[in-house]
Design a protein around this motif. Structure first.
Motif, PDB file in Angstrom:
ATOM      1  N   ASN A   1      -4.785  -2.154   5.719  1.00 58.57           N
ATOM      2  CA  ASN A   1      -4.687  -3.848   4.917  1.00 58.57           C
ATOM      3  C   ASN A   1      -3.727  -4.333   5.222  1.00 58.57           C
ATOM      4  O   ASN A   1      -3.817  -5.253   4.399  1.00 58.57           O
TER       5      ASN A   1
ATOM      6  N   ASN B   1       0.539  -1.200   0.024  1.00 60.06           N
ATOM      7  CA  ASN B   1      -0.465  -0.307  -0.239  1.00 60.06           C
ATOM      8  C   ASN B   1       0.893   1.112   0.206  1.00 60.06           C
ATOM      9  O   ASN B   1       1.420   1.439   0.516  1.00 60.06           O
ATOM     10  N   THR B   2       0.308   2.264  -0.665  1.00 65.88           N
ATOM     11  CA  THR B   2       1.224   3.593  -0.613  1.00 65.88           C
ATOM     12  C   THR B   2       0.522   4.610   0.255  1.00 65.88           C
ATOM     13  O   THR B   2      -0.779   4.772   0.234  1.00 65.88           O
TER      14      THR B   2
ATOM     15  N   GLY C   1      -9.834  -0.126   1.815  1.00 63.23           N
ATOM     16  CA  GLY C   1      -9.793  -1.134   1.345  1.00 63.23           C
ATOM     17  C   GLY C   1     -10.543  -2.107   1.984  1.00 63.23           C
ATOM     18  O   GLY C   1     -10.565  -2.990   1.554  1.00 63.23           O
TER      19      GLY C   1
ATOM     20  N   ARG D   1      -5.055   4.698   6.926  1.00 58.23           N
ATOM     21  CA  ARG D   1      -5.818   3.596   5.606  1.00 58.23           C
ATOM     22  C   ARG D   1      -4.875   3.223   5.085  1.00 58.23           C
ATOM     23  O   ARG D   1      -5.773   1.426   4.524  1.00 58.23           O
ATOM     24  N   ALA D   2      -3.348   3.125   4.938  1.00 60.71           N
ATOM     25  CA  ALA D   2      -2.359   2.586   3.927  1.00 60.71           C
ATOM     26  C   ALA D   2      -2.472   0.754   4.936  1.00 60.71           C
ATOM     27  O   ALA D   2      -2.648  -0.115   4.683  1.00 60.71           O
TER      28      ALA D   2
END
Lengths: 271, 358
Positions: free
Chosen positions: B151, B79-80, B100, B147-148
């Motif tokens: 996941n 993830n970025t 995600g 947010r990254a």
């Protein structure tokens, strides 16, 4: 304050002369009879079955045209956003190009193309296929509407979509979204203001047009615009024409308020 | 440490511009690796190729020994964190973090727990229902991290994530990132042009210029033993002077012979010599080898920074020291052997030093 107000003077004159006085006149004609007595008869005449049918047909055709315009414009706007600069400019140019020609001329061109002995039937017959009855049908009118109003759907949608930051789209892919999820969960909600503008700008002129239905419907198909036009020109019944116009205005305002509810951002508001 | 990512012979052109040329790199599990270089050096392109947002013209990418060269971004287990955070403006904090997880069909209970956990981790508990535009830059940064990481990617790609923050916040976030990296136990691949960020946070720094790796090593190695003039100049301030290697452990600079600790350059060979400004010793006139005059002096906090013009050859030495010398004062300079770093003269223009600081 006073100097600021002074700056608004030209606009105020324009608004009064071009909007307020004409609307006042329509309201006056619409709410009176030939003897200048107040009546609601002209407004209530919308309940007449001929008028109701025309209104229903107008709404239906306008809706169909709006949906078709949207289905063409939306994917195109996404494609344009993702194409390189030169190509994008050329595509926008292609879509604006027809707007440089007069609206009546363009519609007339379709008349020539679609006619019984027109260009399209000529081509069909040349390759041995039977000629089609295209002109004077509902489809011909929808075709005319889509052709004339498509740019008004593309431009506002493209305008909003092109401003969506690429990295937001990339972030959605990065988090595992498929292309259809990116469209439904990112593009669509973020482009609501453009969609609302586009829908307004296609639906309203389609709803009120009488030129397209006159030219491509052969005068046999009456939309509400045709009926109002005829009251003014053929029957010289300005009171009835104005009364029906008032109903249409109300109808448009209500549908716009309904549309604006989708646009929570409040930008590009038309009301 | 296990190999996690392998880039093999990656080449990438934008039009006629070659951004990456035969670029190879191996990333191990649980490493904090920083790609450091000036803007336009190709570091962001490497990250974008890893993330799946650009395709390499040539070369292969392996992730846990599987070829992922043609795998689209949404299928990669990394993830970025984007430079401008790229939060979804139409969603609140919670919906952003949950995006995600929702896409991957996780249960509501799992999502709630994960969002809680992530908000805790980035110190933004209770921010669930805030809208994105009500957050400060630093808070948006943390949400983008959250947010990254919900996941559970094996690798987190960070594209200059602190670039838009002010200095104070940036330093705070550096410690935050080190802590996060430790708590999560995953690999961070970090892109920046800020050498301080690179030195503070990384296990391994990769200095890139013009699409080539200039040097790869720990922050200490990069700083203390730059392999070429570009690295020496880009990482911190430095004096890079032409010199002659007379024999092993003896170099001639400014016409004076200095003992040093480098060997194997050959005899009477032209070399570049790097001396860090804090390593130059300023003495009374006559007590050092190189005579010079103080040209400028600024106080930059702990010490004074001066430009001292050598009388022999006009070279202006950048010097940092605690004592105050007046402008115009005649002094002498000296360096101890272990602070002299010898480099080969650049063989190609790619390694040419560029004037970034001073």
């Amino acid at each position: 304050m006073t100097s600021k107000k002074a700056l608004a003077t030209p606009f105020m004159i324009w608004i009064v002369a071009g909007t307020i006085i004409p609307i006042g006149a329509i309201a006056y004609y619409g709410l009176t009879d030939r003897n200048d007595r107040f009546t609601l008869e002209n407004v209530l005449a919308i309940g007449n079955s001929v008028h109701l049918q025309a209104l229903w047909l107008s709404v239906l055709l306008a809706l169909i045209s709006t949906v078709i315009c949207f289905l063409i414009a939306y994917p195109l706007a996404i494609i344009m956003k993702n194409s390189n600069f030169g190509k994008r400019g050329f595509m926008i140019f292609l879509f604006i190009l027809p707007m440089w020609m007069n609206f009546l001329l363009r519609t007339m061109a379709w008349q020539v193309l679609l006619e019984k002995n027109g260009v399209i039937n000529g081509m069909l017959e040349a390759i041995g296929l039977p000629g089609q009855e295209i002109i004077n049908t509902l489809s011909a009118i929808v075709l005319g509407m889509v052709y004339d109003f498509l740019p008004f759907m593309i431009l506002p949608i493209y305008n909003v979509i092109s401003k969506i930051d690429d990295s937001i789209i990339e972030a959605a892919y990065d988090l595992g979204a498929s292309t259809s999820e990116v469209i439904t969960q990112i593009y669509l909600p973020l482009s609501v203001p453009g969609i609302v503008s586009g829908v307004n700008m296609v639906f309203i002129p389609s709803l009120t047009t009488f030129v397209i239905s006159n030219m491509l419907g052969g005068g046999k198909i009456n939309l509400i615009g045709n009926i109002i036009e005829q009251e003014f020109t053929v029957s010289s019944n300005w009171n009835l024409g104005s009364g029906l116009s008032l109903v249409m205005m109300l109808f448009i305002v209500v549908s716009m308020i309904f549309l604006e509810r989708f646009d929570k951002t409040g930008e590009d508001s038309f009301i | 440490m296990k190999e996690l990512i392998k880039l093999e012979h990656i080449t990438k052109n934008f039009g006629n511009l070659r951004v990456l040329d035969d670029f190879s790199l191996t990333v191990h599990e649980n490493e904090f690796i920083t790609l450091l270089g000036p803007s336009g050096c190709g570091k962001t392109t490497i990250l974008r190729i890893l993330g799946g947002f650009e395709t390499a013209d040539e070369g292969k990418i392996f992730f846990e020994e599987k070829d992922i060269t043609d795998l689209p971004a949404n299928k990669r287990n990394l993830n970025t964190v984007f430079q401008k955070y790229a939060l979804f403006p139409h969603m609140n904090v919670k919906a952003n973090i949950a995006f995600g997880l929702k896409i991957n069909g996780k249960s509501q209970k799992y999502i709630d727990d994960k969002v809680d956990y992530a908000l805790n981790l980035v110190n933004l508990k209770g921010f669930e229902n805030r809208s994105i535009d009500k957050l400060s830059g630093g808070q948006q940064q943390r949400i983008a991290m959250a947010r990254a990481i919900v996941n559970e990617p094996k690798v987190l790609l960070l594209d200059e994530p602190l670039g838009a923050l002010d200095l104070k916040l940036r330093q705070e976030m550096q410690y935050e990132l080190i802590r996060l990296k430790k708590e999560l136990g995953i690999t961070f691949i970090y892109v920046t042009h800020d050498q301080e960020e690179a030195l503070t946070m990384s296990d391994k720094v990769i200095v890139i210029n013009d699409g080539y790796i200039q040097q790869m090593g720990t922050p200490e190695e990069i700083y203390n033993e730059p392999e070429n003039a570009f690295v020496a100049d880009f990482i911190g301030d430095s004096n890079i002077i032409g010199g002659t290697m007379i024999k092993d452990r003896l170099v001639k600079i400014n016409g004076h012979e200095f003992p040093c600790i480098d060997e194997g350059f050959g005899n009477n060979k032209l070399v570049d010599v790097v001396i860090r400004p804090e390593d130059v010793i300023v003495r009374e006139r006559g007590a050092g080898k190189i005579n010079g005059t103080v040209l400028t002096r600024v106080f930059i906090g702990v010490h004074y920074e001066m430009l001292i013009k050598s009388e022999e050859n006009e070279y202006e030495w950048l010097v940092q020291c605690y004592e105050k010398y007046d402008i115009g004062e005649k002094v002498s300079l000296d360096v101890i052997p272990s602070n002299i770093q010898i480099m080969n003269k650049p063989t190609s223009s790619d390694e040419e030093a560029i004037d970034l600081d001073i």
